[in-house]
Scaffold this motif. Structure first.
Motif, PDB file in Angstrom:
ATOM      1  N   PRO A 105       0.899  -1.675   0.139  1.00 49.69           N
ATOM      2  CA  PRO A 105       0.576   0.208   0.115  1.00 49.69           C
ATOM      3  C   PRO A 105       0.976   1.171  -0.003  1.00 49.69           C
ATOM      4  CG  PRO A 105      -0.854  -1.542   1.811  1.00 49.69           C
ATOM      5  CD  PRO A 105       0.298  -2.317   1.222  1.00 49.69           C
ATOM      6  N   GLN A 106       2.009   1.325   0.774  1.00 51.00           N
ATOM      7  CA  GLN A 106       2.995   2.266   0.822  1.00 51.00           C
ATOM      8  C   GLN A 106       3.520   2.813  -1.064  1.00 51.00           C
ATOM      9  OE1 GLN A 106       3.473  -0.591   2.589  1.00 51.00           O
ATOM     10  NE2 GLN A 106       3.159   0.469   4.155  1.00 51.00           N
ATOM     11  N   GLN A 107       3.103   2.470  -1.234  1.00 51.32           N
ATOM     12  CA  GLN A 107       3.882   1.967  -2.948  1.00 51.32           C
ATOM     13  C   GLN A 107       2.833   3.382  -3.914  1.00 51.32           C
ATOM     14  OE1 GLN A 107       4.208  -1.886  -4.217  1.00 51.32           O
ATOM     15  NE2 GLN A 107       5.682  -1.165  -5.504  1.00 51.32           N
ATOM     16  N   ILE A 108       1.585   2.913  -3.663  1.00 51.90           N
ATOM     17  CA  ILE A 108       0.213   3.336  -3.961  1.00 51.90           C
ATOM     18  C   ILE A 108       0.141   4.881  -3.712  1.00 51.90           C
ATOM     19  CG2 ILE A 108      -1.812   3.828  -4.173  1.00 51.90           C
ATOM     20  CD1 ILE A 108      -1.885   0.766  -4.199  1.00 51.90           C
ATOM     21  N   GLU A 109       0.233   5.061  -1.971  1.00 49.95           N
ATOM     22  CA  GLU A 109       0.730   5.989  -1.327  1.00 49.95           C
ATOM     23  C   GLU A 109       1.481   6.989  -1.803  1.00 49.95           C
ATOM     24  OE1 GLU A 109      -0.253   5.997   3.194  1.00 49.95           O
ATOM     25  OE2 GLU A 109       1.703   7.677   3.292  1.00 49.95           O
ATOM     26  N   ARG A 110       2.936   6.849  -2.058  1.00 54.58           N
ATOM     27  CA  ARG A 110       3.949   7.436  -2.477  1.00 54.58           C
ATOM     28  C   ARG A 110       3.342   8.780  -3.715  1.00 54.58           C
ATOM     29  NH1 ARG A 110       8.151   3.969  -2.093  1.00 54.58           N
ATOM     30  NH2 ARG A 110       7.751   3.262  -4.140  1.00 54.58           N
ATOM     31  N   ILE A 111       2.610   7.262  -4.283  1.00 52.77           N
ATOM     32  CA  ILE A 111       2.341   7.761  -5.733  1.00 52.77           C
ATOM     33  C   ILE A 111       1.588   9.372  -5.562  1.00 52.77           C
ATOM     34  CG2 ILE A 111       1.002   7.755  -7.966  1.00 52.77           C
ATOM     35  CD1 ILE A 111       4.460   6.221  -7.637  1.00 52.77           C
ATOM     36  N   LEU A 112      -0.282   8.844  -4.641  1.00 55.06           N
ATOM     37  CA  LEU A 112      -0.530   9.487  -4.923  1.00 55.06           C
ATOM     38  C   LEU A 112      -0.009  10.891  -3.633  1.00 55.06           C
ATOM     39  CD1 LEU A 112      -3.583   7.285  -3.531  1.00 55.06           C
ATOM     40  CD2 LEU A 112      -3.349   8.071  -5.852  1.00 55.06           C
ATOM     41  N   MET A 113       0.906  10.824  -2.579  1.00 57.73           N
ATOM     42  CA  MET A 113       0.975  11.669  -2.116  1.00 57.73           C
ATOM     43  C   MET A 113       1.985  13.360  -3.274  1.00 57.73           C
ATOM     44  SD  MET A 113      -0.599  11.573   0.513  1.00 57.73           S
ATOM     45  CE  MET A 113      -2.232  10.953   0.364  1.00 57.73           C
ATOM     46  N   ALA A 114       2.629  12.161  -3.777  1.00 59.12           N
ATOM     47  CA  ALA A 114       3.807  13.254  -4.630  1.00 59.12           C
ATOM     48  C   ALA A 114       2.453  14.597  -5.411  1.00 59.12           C
ATOM     49  CB  ALA A 114       4.812  12.690  -5.650  1.00 59.12           C
ATOM     50  N   GLU A 115       0.898  13.727  -5.728  1.00 53.51           N
ATOM     51  CA  GLU A 115       0.621  14.714  -6.466  1.00 53.51           C
ATOM     52  C   GLU A 115      -0.383  15.845  -6.129  1.00 53.51           C
ATOM     53  OE1 GLU A 115      -0.346  14.874  -9.350  1.00 53.51           O
ATOM     54  OE2 GLU A 115       1.240  12.706  -9.593  1.00 53.51           O
ATOM     55  N   MET A 116      -0.182  16.874  -6.213  1.00 56.18           N
ATOM     56  CA  MET A 116      -0.716  18.483  -5.762  1.00 56.18           C
ATOM     57  C   MET A 116      -2.239  18.494  -5.414  1.00 56.18           C
ATOM     58  SD  MET A 116       1.631  20.821  -4.780  1.00 56.18           S
ATOM     59  CE  MET A 116       1.327  21.846  -4.837  1.00 56.18           C
ATOM     60  N   ARG A 117      -2.338  17.754  -6.399  1.00 59.14           N
ATOM     61  CA  ARG A 117      -4.405  18.286  -6.710  1.00 59.14           C
ATOM     62  C   ARG A 117      -4.903  17.148  -5.308  1.00 59.14           C
ATOM     63  NH1 ARG A 117      -5.205  18.332 -12.981  1.00 59.14           N
ATOM     64  NH2 ARG A 117      -3.031  17.774 -13.535  1.00 59.14           N
ATOM     65  N   VAL A 118      -3.987  15.918  -4.729  1.00 56.88           N
ATOM     66  CA  VAL A 118      -4.480  14.602  -4.561  1.00 56.88           C
ATOM     67  C   VAL A 118      -4.584  15.544  -3.058  1.00 56.88           C
ATOM     68  CG1 VAL A 118      -3.640  12.681  -3.410  1.00 56.88           C
ATOM     69  CG2 VAL A 118      -4.321  13.037  -5.666  1.00 56.88           C
ATOM     70  N   GLY A 119      -5.846  15.139  -1.944  1.00 66.12           N
ATOM     71  CA  GLY A 119      -5.535  15.594  -0.666  1.00 66.12           C
ATOM     72  C   GLY A 119      -4.829  14.352   0.230  1.00 66.12           C
ATOM     73  N   ARG A 120      -5.556  14.394   1.205  1.00 66.27           N
ATOM     74  CA  ARG A 120      -4.380  13.434   1.993  1.00 66.27           C
ATOM     75  C   ARG A 120      -5.249  11.931   2.540  1.00 66.27           C
ATOM     76  NH1 ARG A 120      -0.664  15.705   4.096  1.00 66.27           N
ATOM     77  NH2 ARG A 120      -0.560  18.262   4.659  1.00 66.27           N
ATOM     78  N   ASN A 121      -6.694  11.734   1.759  1.00 67.03           N
ATOM     79  CA  ASN A 121      -6.820  10.883   2.683  1.00 67.03           C
ATOM     80  C   ASN A 121      -7.727  10.035   1.316  1.00 67.03           C
ATOM     81  OD1 ASN A 121      -8.076   8.908   4.652  1.00 67.03           O
ATOM     82  ND2 ASN A 121      -9.699   9.753   5.297  1.00 67.03           N
TER      83      ASN A 121
END
Ligand SMILES: [Zn+2]
Length: 430
Positions: free
Chosen positions: A340-356
């Motif tokens: 799941p951390q691999q997915i989190e890393r990609i998501l959290m690198a995106e400015m347009r994505v929130g925290r959850n």
């Protein structure tokens, strides 16, 4: 700066010869004194003398957390009970603890490796160490305490919490380095801010060692900014002495793992086969110098990868990348191992994505990633959003090798959990 330059810069051939020699001794000792290993060797038809090269390590049995519990309290001792000097237990588990014994030599070695690690990060005898780890059965505080004393630092055994007292001690005794968990580091940074303490002006703090829980680069930066310190990443586990197993040097690119004391493997947690150098997998460790309780091929369940290239600092001990998670968290989707951390890393690198976000797996082995948009993540143009959706799905595919469905949600629409968030919902198991 080196604590033990000769050991820290041994050429690889000499280091590997030393490892083999120490491994052979360890195997002979457990075969002679630990019934658990003697039985495992018998099952595998293995004689201690069969071990002729480091590659033969793979013929040895694994040791798991379950083995430690099954042999509680003294089943894995390789020395007489009265030859032990200290008992620690592992942290944060329910039921029976894992009992971990140290002989006098083990206690000395643990302090030695902590001293080595601190000096590698620039600590000198002039430094003042405020230890904010929990003292007690847990190894986190005592082992670093003795390591810093070995260097000649003044040690303040503050323990965690009671931030007002921490501040008083840091101020009055001119503390220059601290050891704490990432969550307490974040808390303390906020505490200082609330009390109008500017650490750069009001305190003598220079460095912080952060460990015991996995944390991200973003958290490191937040602690560095908030506390005015240089944060070093560290790794240790009670089964392997506690802190001082692996630390960052001044280059902060991976943590040097002390290979004269530990033998390391990185395996695929499902197949138990070794992964290619540099690939992520489960860290497996064998103790090379432990007297009271040697452990062979201990499955740490921590996911990391090795950096095989030599480091600019001149140390020859290989480096571990940051721990990215536990093997228990691994998902297998259409035959592919995904953390799941691999997915989190990609998501959290995106400015347009929130925290959850949430990861859903259905009975057809299909993955949906539900993710909240940031407040400014939607400009009102549906086609922009659709384009972003397919770009994000493509980035995820590049990372995890399967293409999930990406579903955007308005900010604040996913539930917030206190403590460890449940982010994966696996319908295949329901
Ligand atoms: Zn280095």
């Amino acid at each position: 700066m080196f604590w033990d330059q000769q050991c820290e810069t041994l050429d690889r051939d000499t280091l590997e010869r030393l490892q083999l020699h120490r491994l052979q001794e360890t195997v002979r000792r457990v075969a002679a004194h630990v019934p658990f290993y003697r039985e495992k060797f018998a099952e595998l038809g293995l004689q201690p003398d069969d071990l002729r090269s480091l590659a033969d390590l793979r013929r040895l049995p694994f040791t798991t957390t379950a083995d430690l519990r099954a042999n509680y309290p003294t089943g894995l001792l390789a020395v007489p009970y009265d030859a032990t000097l200290r008992l620690h237990t592992s942290s944060g588990t329910t039921g029976k603890p894992k009992a971990l014994f140290f002989s006098r030599q083990d206690v000395d070695n643990a302090a030695e490796l902590c001293a080595r690690s601190f000096v590698m990060a620039g600590i000198t005898p002039k430094d003042v160490f405020q230890n904010m780890m929990t003292y007690g059965m847990f190894t986190g505080a005592l082992v670093t305490h003795y390591g810093a004393e070995k260097i000649g630092c003044l040690v303040i055994p503050a323990g965690p919490g009671n931030s007002e007292r921490q501040l008083l001690l840091m101020r009055d005794f001119r503390t220059t380095f601290i050891h704490l968990t990432p969550s307490y580091g974040l808390y303390l940074a906020t505490f200082l801010e609330k009390h109008n303490v500017d650490p750069r002006r009001d305190l003598a703090l220079r460095k912080a060692f952060v460990g015991a829980e996995p944390y991200t680069e973003e958290t490191r930066r937040k602690i560095e900014e908030g506390m005015g310190v240089d944060v070093y990443n560290s790794y240790g586990l009670s089964e392997m002495n506690g802190p001082g197993v692996a630390f960052e040097c001044e280059h902060k690119h991976g943590m040097h793992l002390w290979e004269d004391h530990f033998l390391i493997e990185i395996i695929d947690p499902q197949t138990a086969e070794p992964v290619a150098d540099g690939q992520p997998g489960e860290l497996v460790m064998t103790t090379l110098t432990r007297e009271a309780m040697p452990l062979l091929r201990y499955r740490t369940r921590d996911i990391t990868s090795l950096i095989p290239e030599p480091c600019r600092c001149g140390r020859t001990h290989r480096r571990l990348n940051r721990i990215t998670g536990r093997s228990d968290d691994m998902l297998i989707v259409r035959g592919v191992n995904i953390f799941p951390q691999q997915i989190e890393r990609i998501l959290m690198a995106e400015m347009r994505v929130g925290r959850n976000y949430l990861i859903l797996l259905n009975g057809l082995d299909e993955m949906t990633v539900k993710v909240e948009l940031a407040e400014a993540g939607f400009d009102g143009q549906v086609e922009h959003l659709m384009k972003f959706q397919s770009q994000l799905a493509e980035k995820l595919r590049a990372e995890i090798l399967i293409k999930p469905k990406v579903q955007f949600l308005p900010p604040g629409s996913l539930p917030i959990t206190e403590g460890k968030a449940q982010r994966v919902f696996d319908e295949r198991k329901m």
